[in-house]
Design a protein around this motif. Structure first.
Motif, PDB file in Angstrom:
ATOM      1  N   VAL A 194     -25.398 -21.713 -30.666  1.00 34.71           N
ATOM      2  CA  VAL A 194     -24.119 -23.165 -29.900  1.00 34.71           C
ATOM      3  C   VAL A 194     -23.579 -23.105 -30.915  1.00 34.71           C
ATOM      4  O   VAL A 194     -21.977 -23.132 -30.429  1.00 34.71           O
ATOM      5  N   VAL A 230     -28.183 -30.103 -26.955  1.00 36.89           N
ATOM      6  CA  VAL A 230     -28.190 -29.069 -25.855  1.00 36.89           C
ATOM      7  C   VAL A 230     -29.945 -28.801 -25.623  1.00 36.89           C
ATOM      8  O   VAL A 230     -31.455 -29.429 -26.265  1.00 36.89           O
ATOM      9  N   THR A 280     -25.055 -28.065 -22.241  1.00 39.62           N
ATOM     10  CA  THR A 280     -25.493 -26.710 -23.943  1.00 39.62           C
ATOM     11  C   THR A 280     -27.235 -26.344 -23.733  1.00 39.62           C
ATOM     12  O   THR A 280     -27.714 -27.792 -23.580  1.00 39.62           O
TER      13      THR A 280
END
Length: 214
Positions: free
Chosen positions: A165, A185, A158
């Motif tokens: 997200v 992320v 991600t």
């Protein structure tokens, strides 16, 4: 997990890890090698230490942790990708470094307004509604691209904004992705075709923590 206090972090492409390990040994002397739950730790005669981390279970010869580490990090894997910001999203499936399937879209989300003023609440509601529609669109693309292959994916990488997200992955249509190991992320800009196509260069990099003598 980040580096220990007083250490610094670097990262290398998997294909360059073997050469990095060789240079570390030449600079600091042949290190001892300790296998850990998430990689290896190198301790050299001059006090230099390096902690090399990987999210993948080890593959390769158990009697040679460094060879196993290189094999583990360079093996091609099927990885799903979800990059979300309020203004844009991208989803894709990578087979190693190759983008096998992907989509990306941009959205209009009104910018923040200064505190105060009679219209502040109206603007805030409009921005929230625009963000919700953007996240719904991201979830729809993720459901179309990622969910059908969820059983074959080894991880979900991600990027973008962590709150965005989480908002997308929290939607019921993406429940099949919940059990996948997460990478990220990663802080990337608003996703477009170029950001998506090059994202494998970001999530495949191998993080290395170094002490002050390394």
């Amino acid at each position: 997990m980040g580096p220990p206090q007083g250490w610094r972090s670097v990262s290398v492409a998997p294909e360059r890890l073997a050469a990095w390990l060789e240079r570390f040994g030449l600079r600091h002397g042949t290190p001892s090698v300790e296998s850990t739950a998430d990689g290896v730790v190198l301790r050299s005669p001059d006090g230099a230490q390096a902690r090399i981390r990987t999210p993948w279970p080890p593959t390769g010869p158990s009697d040679d942790p460094l060879a196993a580490l290189v094999l583990t990090t360079t093996r091609p894997r099927l990885v799903g990708v979800l990059i979300v910001r309020r203004e844009a999203h991208a989803v894709g499936v990578f087979d190693g470094t190759r983008l096998q399937d992907g989509r990306h879209h941009s959205h209009y989300v009104q910018g923040r307004t200064k505190a105060g003023g009679w219209s502040q609440q109206r603007y805030a509601r409009r921005r929230a509604n625009q963000s919700a529609r953007a996240f719904d669109a991201a979830a729809a693309d993720a459901a179309a691209v990622l969910v059908p292959v969820a059983g074959r994916l080894e991880a979900l990488a991600t990027g973008g904004d962590g709150t965005a997200v989480s908002a997308v992955l929290g939607q019921p249509a993406l429940g099949d992705l919940a059990g996948l190991p997460r990478l990220g992320v990663f802080p990337v800009p608003n996703p477009n075709a170029g950001v998506l196509a090059s994202f494998a260069e970001v999530f495949r990099r191998v993080p290395i923590d170094l002490n002050d003598l390394a």
